[in-house]
Design an enzyme around this catalytic site. Structure first.
Site, PDB file in Angstrom:
ATOM      1  N   GLU A 156       0.818  -1.223   0.000  1.00  0.00           N
ATOM      2  CA  GLU A 156       0.000   0.000   0.000  1.00  0.00           C
ATOM      3  C   GLU A 156       0.851   1.272   0.000  1.00  0.00           C
ATOM      4  O   GLU A 156       1.593   1.518   0.953  1.00  0.00           O
ATOM      5  CB  GLU A 156      -0.887   0.018   1.259  1.00  0.00           C
ATOM      6  CG  GLU A 156      -1.781   1.251   1.347  1.00  0.00           C
ATOM      7  CD  GLU A 156      -2.646   1.287   2.603  1.00  0.00           C
ATOM      8  OE1 GLU A 156      -2.319   0.589   3.589  1.00  0.00           O
ATOM      9  OE2 GLU A 156      -3.650   2.021   2.589  1.00  0.00           O
ATOM     10  N   GLU A 162       2.668  10.130   5.828  1.00  0.00           N
ATOM     11  CA  GLU A 162       2.713   8.848   6.523  1.00  0.00           C
ATOM     12  C   GLU A 162       3.891   7.972   6.120  1.00  0.00           C
ATOM     13  O   GLU A 162       4.218   7.022   6.818  1.00  0.00           O
ATOM     14  CB  GLU A 162       1.384   8.100   6.348  1.00  0.00           C
ATOM     15  CG  GLU A 162       0.217   8.845   6.989  1.00  0.00           C
ATOM     16  CD  GLU A 162      -1.037   7.993   7.123  1.00  0.00           C
ATOM     17  OE1 GLU A 162      -0.923   6.762   7.195  1.00  0.00           O
ATOM     18  OE2 GLU A 162      -2.141   8.566   7.142  1.00  0.00           O
ATOM     19  N   ASP A 189      -5.575   2.772  -1.857  1.00  0.00           N
ATOM     20  CA  ASP A 189      -6.459   3.489  -0.926  1.00  0.00           C
ATOM     21  C   ASP A 189      -6.745   4.876  -1.513  1.00  0.00           C
ATOM     22  O   ASP A 189      -5.825   5.682  -1.693  1.00  0.00           O
ATOM     23  CB  ASP A 189      -5.765   3.605   0.437  1.00  0.00           C
ATOM     24  CG  ASP A 189      -6.636   4.289   1.496  1.00  0.00           C
ATOM     25  OD1 ASP A 189      -7.499   5.123   1.136  1.00  0.00           O
ATOM     26  OD2 ASP A 189      -6.433   4.004   2.685  1.00  0.00           O
ATOM     27  N   GLU A 250     -13.196   2.282   5.220  1.00  0.00           N
ATOM     28  CA  GLU A 250     -12.563   2.674   6.484  1.00  0.00           C
ATOM     29  C   GLU A 250     -13.033   4.082   6.835  1.00  0.00           C
ATOM     30  O   GLU A 250     -12.213   4.995   6.931  1.00  0.00           O
ATOM     31  CB  GLU A 250     -11.036   2.748   6.332  1.00  0.00           C
ATOM     32  CG  GLU A 250     -10.319   1.473   6.040  1.00  0.00           C
ATOM     33  CD  GLU A 250      -8.804   1.718   5.933  1.00  0.00           C
ATOM     34  OE1 GLU A 250      -8.058   0.953   6.539  1.00  0.00           O
ATOM     35  OE2 GLU A 250      -8.402   2.685   5.252  1.00  0.00           O
TER      36      GLU A 250
END
Lengths: 295, 295
Positions: A156, A162, A189, A250
């Site tokens: 991912e 991040e 994502d 999510e």
């Protein structure tokens, strides 16, 4: 398109313990086909056979989300940290086999940034290249293990805050191509892609048949349909590449009706979100279905 | 719409020193009307009268971008840090007066997060409320000073990774309403809004006549037109609120043709970007002009 629709376990509870296994039936009842379970730490005492039984009882499938850290990180320069990173991913693969998970996904390359308290800082070209090689080397070995365990590894990309290892599909595809094993694919994502990719549909098409896991999140990470994501275009791109894997949600809840919001932190549920979750599933399914007719 | 189009100084040089003042003429030549100058630290030795003269020679106007830190932060619980925060913003206001800047903008509330090495962490409700009060108190005093100096203060929400004080227009408007002084307004950056707002045009309309400064950045922070921003819709929203202030570009260059990109760090120019900058201005001006006819 009839992709399984999934939900992240921490939508309901974190950490996810034995007493939460009954939530699987609740997820199924809401309309989900799959649970994406944050890999429990050994000390959290979640037993694999209990998980498997609860899944069977509920009629739910499962995927795992790996949790890397600065001390278990296959991209690290320190051989001990790298070994801990590989050992952790082996543990995830073993657990996937034990619970019957289809995949182990996440920022498998390690070296988390902001949520590990590490701020962005320049990295030398030599170190960037070395990280890439370490990731390729570790994932090459782990792909063989995953193959033996009957699960996929799903790499991912995360946004610039991040990670400073892999932030775009293009970068992830370099590693995936170098490893070149059918057990290693891409996790996409939309939340991260919305920050990094020039075009989300183009990035999906770039992933092509290497896409093995898809997380459909709003730009602000709320419930699908409440932000600026172009869901019909996204589903058309998934259709273009004949993607048949999970679409997992999510929708981290937020709390920005006041100053000083902790948007970036996970928060436990504070209201019954059933209707929002059902509406989210409906929206994703409707756009996925409609994508079949927009060609 | 005939808004001045601006460019951030660090597009060309950082730190911006005396030897860079000749770049003002270059900015004007490319088609910019305004330079957004990162407020120089005193030790960087940039003289206000030199700046003013170079601006006059080039025919450029100016706005200032304040640089807060963990040790100069008006939202901090430590009175010494809070005082340093106020003193720093006073220095910015004095500099604005000296160089003739229209505004001092940025995350004036202080407490920077990821780029200051501070990771997101929960904050108590009491501390959130206290931060809000400290920010309102400090900005109330500073607004009077700004008024006397003939400049505006422009409060900028940042995304969840860069702040946990003010991340949305809605939150910023709470502070701006509480201060209730014509010298305090909002700075809107589309890059941050793309991560936090449900709808960028709606957020612009929420700011309304409190919007005093606008930064037009792509979703991935590259050159306008290379990402997924809907520029026509954004310009229509600016037209809706009759916004006449600057539209400034900060197209931070990226380097993601390899693994381990430092997307989140500023990088010096590595190629002649003139054509990209001219095309960016053309795109913004064209969408702003077209917005007049889409009502």
């Amino acid at each position: 398109m009839n992709n399984p629709i999934g939900i992240i376990s921490m939508q309901f509870a974190r950490p996810f313990r034995r007493e939460h296994l009954g939530l699987f039936a609740r997820m199924k009842e809401l309309g989900f086909d799959l649970v994406e379970l944050l890999v429990p730490e050994p000390e959290e005492g979640l037993d694999a056979s209990d998980v498997r039984k609860a899944l069977d009882d509920a009629g739910l499938t499962i995927a795992l989300a790996a949790r890397v850290s600065l001390t278990r990180s296959i991209s690290d320069g320190d051989p001990a940290i790298r070994l801990a990173g590989s050992d952790y991913l082996k543990y995830c693969i073993d657990l996937a086999h034990a619970v019957g998970a289809i995949s182990v996904g996440g920022p498998l390359y390690g070296a988390p940034m902001v949520f590990a308290g590490r701020a962005p800082a320049p990295v030398t070209d030599a170190e960037m290249k070395a990280r890439e090689q370490r990731v390729i080397e570790a994932l090459s070995k782990l792909s063989l293990l995953a193959n033996g365990a009957g699960c996929l590894l799903a790499l991912e990309p995360l946004n610039r805050y991040e990670t400073d290892v892999i932030s775009t599909v293009s970068q992830a595809m370099r590693v995936i191509s170098a490893v070149d094993h059918p057990s290693l694919g891409l996790l996409f994502d939309t939340f991260h892609a919305n920050i990094e990719e020039r075009s989300i549909p183009d990035a999906i098409r770039l992933a092509g048949n290497k896409l093995v896991y898809f997380q459909g999140n709003e730009n602000h990470r709320g419930f699908p349909g409440t932000g600026n994501m172009n869901w019909p275009e996204i589903m058309k791109a998934l259709r273009d590449i004949n993607y048949q894997g999970p679409i997992t949600l999510e929708p981290f809840r937020r709390d920005d009706d006041r100053i000083g919001l902790p948007i970036a932190q996970w928060r436990p549920p504070h209201e019954d979100e059933s209707q929002k979750l059902i509406a989210s599933i409906d929206l994703v399914r409707a756009c996925a279905h409609m994508a079949e007719f927009q060609r």
